[in-house]
Scaffold this active site. Structure first.
Site, PDB file in Angstrom:
ATOM      1  N   GLY A  46       0.850  -1.190   0.000  1.00 19.32           N
ATOM      2  CA  GLY A  46       0.000   0.000   0.000  1.00 19.32           C
ATOM      3  C   GLY A  46       0.883   1.236   0.000  1.00 19.32           C
ATOM      4  CD  GLN A  51       3.137   5.869   3.019  1.00 15.77           C
ATOM      5  OE1 GLN A  51       2.199   5.327   2.440  1.00 15.77           O
ATOM      6  NE2 GLN A  51       4.038   5.183   3.671  1.00 15.77           N
ATOM      7  CB  CYS A  94       4.701   2.335   8.073  1.00 21.04           C
ATOM      8  SG  CYS A  94       4.232   3.851   7.215  1.00 21.04           S
ATOM      9  CG  LEU A  95       6.537   1.222   2.210  1.00 25.78           C
ATOM     10  CD1 LEU A  95       6.016   1.447   0.808  1.00 25.78           C
ATOM     11  CD2 LEU A  95       7.617   0.148   2.223  1.00 25.78           C
ATOM     12  CG  HIS A 136      -1.155   1.327   7.321  1.00 25.10           C
ATOM     13  ND1 HIS A 136      -0.311   0.883   8.300  1.00 25.10           N
ATOM     14  CD2 HIS A 136      -0.401   2.149   6.549  1.00 25.10           C
ATOM     15  CE1 HIS A 136       0.896   1.416   8.131  1.00 25.10           C
ATOM     16  NE2 HIS A 136       0.855   2.192   7.066  1.00 25.10           N
ATOM     17  CD  GLU A 137      -1.323   2.601   2.790  1.00 27.02           C
ATOM     18  OE1 GLU A 137      -0.652   1.604   3.072  1.00 27.02           O
ATOM     19  OE2 GLU A 137      -0.844   3.753   2.808  1.00 27.02           O
ATOM     20  CG  HIS A 140      -0.109   6.892   5.697  1.00 31.84           C
ATOM     21  ND1 HIS A 140       0.982   7.410   6.356  1.00 31.84           N
ATOM     22  CD2 HIS A 140       0.167   5.579   5.519  1.00 31.84           C
ATOM     23  CE1 HIS A 140       1.881   6.449   6.573  1.00 31.84           C
ATOM     24  NE2 HIS A 140       1.407   5.327   6.076  1.00 31.84           N
TER      25      HIS A 140
HETATM   26  O1  K2U Z   1       1.743   2.678   4.329  1.00 34.50           O
HETATM   27  C1  K2U Z   1       2.655   1.946   4.001  1.00 34.50           C
HETATM   28  O2  K2U Z   1       3.845   2.230   4.217  1.00 34.50           O
HETATM   29  C2  K2U Z   1       2.347   0.667   3.314  1.00 34.50           C
HETATM   30  C3  K2U Z   1       2.539  -0.528   4.172  1.00 34.50           C
HETATM   31  C4  K2U Z   1       1.210  -1.247   4.040  1.00 34.50           C
HETATM   32  C5  K2U Z   1       0.843  -2.150   5.141  1.00 34.50           C
HETATM   33  C6  K2U Z   1      -0.102  -1.716   6.058  1.00 34.50           C
HETATM   34  C7  K2U Z   1      -0.525  -2.548   7.057  1.00 34.50           C
HETATM   35  C8  K2U Z   1      -0.027  -3.842   7.141  1.00 34.50           C
HETATM   36  C9  K2U Z   1       0.925  -4.273   6.214  1.00 34.50           C
HETATM   37  C10 K2U Z   1       1.369  -3.415   5.203  1.00 34.50           C
HETATM   38  C11 K2U Z   1       3.772  -1.181   3.556  1.00 34.50           C
HETATM   39  O3  K2U Z   1       3.385  -2.044   2.548  1.00 34.50           O
HETATM   40  S1  K2U Z   1       4.886  -1.823   4.686  1.00 34.50           S
HETATM   41  C12 K2U Z   1       5.725  -3.096   3.951  1.00 34.50           C
HETATM   42  C13 K2U Z   1       4.999  -4.391   4.171  1.00 34.50           C
HETATM   43  C14 K2U Z   1       4.645  -5.175   3.105  1.00 34.50           C
HETATM   44  C15 K2U Z   1       3.949  -6.368   3.316  1.00 34.50           C
HETATM   45  C16 K2U Z   1       3.609  -6.766   4.590  1.00 34.50           C
HETATM   46  C17 K2U Z   1       3.986  -5.978   5.669  1.00 34.50           C
HETATM   47  C18 K2U Z   1       4.681  -4.773   5.475  1.00 34.50           C
HETATM   48 ZN    ZN Z   2       2.298   3.449   6.224  1.00 35.74          ZN
END
Ligand code: K2U
Ligand code: ZN
Length: 171
Positions: A46, A51, A94-95, A136-137, A140
């Site tokens: 996501g 971001q 979170c990236l 989560h997004e 943001h």
């Molecule tokens: O907002 C972001 O940085 C995206 C996150 C999305 C995410 C939210 C909640 C749970 C898992 C991921 C990024 O994708 S973080 C990288 C990642 C990828 C796969 C699984 C876990 C974390």
């Molecule tokens: Zn995030």
């Protein structure tokens, strides 16, 4: 298409509320493509526009499995209109907060109204990882980070670590 730089904490822009998208046009569709390329490159499942330093209410998601065909989704002006009473816990990352992961409890199902890239009004009922990533997004877009759900002590430890790293990088 371009890979865009991802903003990391403690950059204050991540705390700014994003503004609604006024026009769904070719320029926005091009930006959405760049967001998707940035998300896949990270890699992530996501990404919110804030971001990549663009405070507009748009996000990209792809929760398809590695061995599956990609299933990119773009949500413009997303609004959560219903949540389930049942909770779910996922280990979130979170990236914008690299190398920090924590178990976060959120509603297991959400109904989201949004515009697609053609400007059409859509509604999706999501569960599983998609429900978690959408929440989560959308957080943001309101300047909220998943560490805000941690205890004050844990949150301050994470922020202190990143401020120390930012100082070391500045030398
Ligand atoms: O907002 C972001 O940085 C995206 C996150 C999305 C995410 C939210 C909640 C749970 C898992 C991921 C990024 O994708 S973080 C990288 C990642 C990828 C796969 C699984 C876990 C974390
Ligand atoms: Zn995030």
């Amino acid at each position: 298409m371009s890979i865009l730089p991802i903003v990391v904490i403690p950059d204050p822009i991540l705390r700014e509320p994003s503004k609604p998208v006024e026009r769904v046009d070719d320029s926005l569709r091009k930006f959405a493509d760049n967001m998707l390329e940035t998300m896949y490159d990270a890699p992530g499942v996501g990404l919110a526009a804030i971001q990549v330093a663009e405070p507009i209410r748009m996000l990209t998601v792809d929760v398809s499995e590695k061995e599956e065909e990609r299933q990119p989704q773009v949500f413009i002006n997303p609004k959560i209109v219903q949540v389930s009473d049942t909770p779910n816990v996922y280990e979130e990352g979170c990236l914008s907060i690299p190398d920090v992961y924590a178990e976060i409890e959120r509603p297991a199902e959400v109904t989201v109204e949004y515009l697609d890239l053609s400007g059409e009004q859509k509604t999706i009922k999501a569960d599983g990882l998609l429900a978690t990533v959408l929440q989560h997004e959308i957080d943001h877009l309101d300047g909220k980070l998943f560490i805000d759900y941690l205890s004050k002590l844990k949150r301050e430890m994470v922020i202190r670590k990143f401020k120390k790293l930012a100082k070391q990088r500045a030398i």
